[in-house]
Design a protein around this motif. Structure first.
Motif, PDB file in Angstrom:
ATOM      1  N   ASP A 108       0.468  -6.209   1.099  1.00  0.00           N
ATOM      2  CA  ASP A 108      -0.353  -6.581  -0.111  1.00  0.00           C
ATOM      3  C   ASP A 108       0.422  -7.172  -1.019  1.00  0.00           C
ATOM      4  N   SER A 158     -13.595   5.391  -7.611  1.00  0.00           N
ATOM      5  CA  SER A 158     -13.182   6.754  -7.871  1.00  0.00           C
ATOM      6  C   SER A 158     -13.205   7.106  -9.344  1.00  0.00           C
ATOM      7  N   GLU A 160      -6.958  -1.720  -9.428  1.00  0.00           N
ATOM      8  CA  GLU A 160      -5.949  -1.557  -8.450  1.00  0.00           C
ATOM      9  C   GLU A 160      -6.298  -2.838  -7.805  1.00  0.00           C
ATOM     10  N   ALA A 178     -16.415  -3.719  -8.381  1.00  0.00           N
ATOM     11  CA  ALA A 178     -16.054  -3.335  -6.807  1.00  0.00           C
ATOM     12  C   ALA A 178     -16.971  -4.039  -5.629  1.00  0.00           C
ATOM     13  N   ASN A 186       3.778  -2.283  -0.931  1.00  0.00           N
ATOM     14  CA  ASN A 186       3.138  -2.411   0.266  1.00  0.00           C
ATOM     15  C   ASN A 186       3.531  -3.979   0.388  1.00  0.00           C
ATOM     16  N   ALA A 246     -15.359  -6.601  -3.166  1.00  0.00           N
ATOM     17  CA  ALA A 246     -15.497  -6.392  -1.761  1.00  0.00           C
ATOM     18  C   ALA A 246     -15.900  -7.505  -0.890  1.00  0.00           C
ATOM     19  N   LYS A 286      -8.088  -4.756   1.615  1.00  0.00           N
ATOM     20  CA  LYS A 286      -8.947  -3.665   1.798  1.00  0.00           C
ATOM     21  C   LYS A 286      -9.412  -3.108   0.278  1.00  0.00           C
ATOM     22  N   ASN A 287     -10.738  -2.884   0.372  1.00  0.00           N
ATOM     23  CA  ASN A 287     -11.463  -2.245  -0.862  1.00  0.00           C
ATOM     24  C   ASN A 287     -11.387  -0.663  -0.640  1.00  0.00           C
ATOM     25  N   ASN A 288     -10.847  -0.092  -1.594  1.00  0.00           N
ATOM     26  CA  ASN A 288     -10.836   1.449  -1.467  1.00  0.00           C
ATOM     27  C   ASN A 288     -11.976   2.006  -2.132  1.00  0.00           C
ATOM     28  N   GLY A 289     -12.941   1.236  -2.613  1.00  0.00           N
ATOM     29  CA  GLY A 289     -14.019   1.843  -3.516  1.00  0.00           C
ATOM     30  C   GLY A 289     -13.650   2.437  -4.804  1.00  0.00           C
TER      31      GLY A 289
END
Length: 80
Positions: free
Chosen positions: A48, A21, A39, A6, A45, A10, A16-19
């Motif tokens: 995207d 989880s 992902e 990640a 989208n 990033a 966009k990086n959603n981090g």
């Protein structure tokens, strides 16, 4: 391992990086090796999808993932 990947993603692959989880996903839970589910964009989208389909995005993602794995395994080796 997911955090190492990640961090590299990033650095700027165009989306966009959603981090990171955590989830109880079969593909991860039933794997006896280090594993991460990535992902890299959402085809539902339109923005995207346009980006994800480009060769440059795909190359950048591959390099970021490879560098993240290298970071992770280099760190793992130093802890052994």
């Amino acid at each position: 391992m997911a955090r190492a990947i990640a961090r590299r993603l990033a650095d700027g692959i165009g989306l966009k990086n959603n981090g990171v989880s955590f989830g109880n996903y079969h593909v991860l839970r039933e794997n006896d090796r280090p594993a991460a589910l990535l992902e890299l964009g959402f085809l539902s989208n339109a923005k995207d999808e346009k980006i994800v389909r480009t060769e440059q995005y795909q190359r950048n993602a591959v390099v970021a993932i490879a560098n993240g794995l290298a970071d992770y395994f280099a760190g793992s080796a130093s802890r052994v």
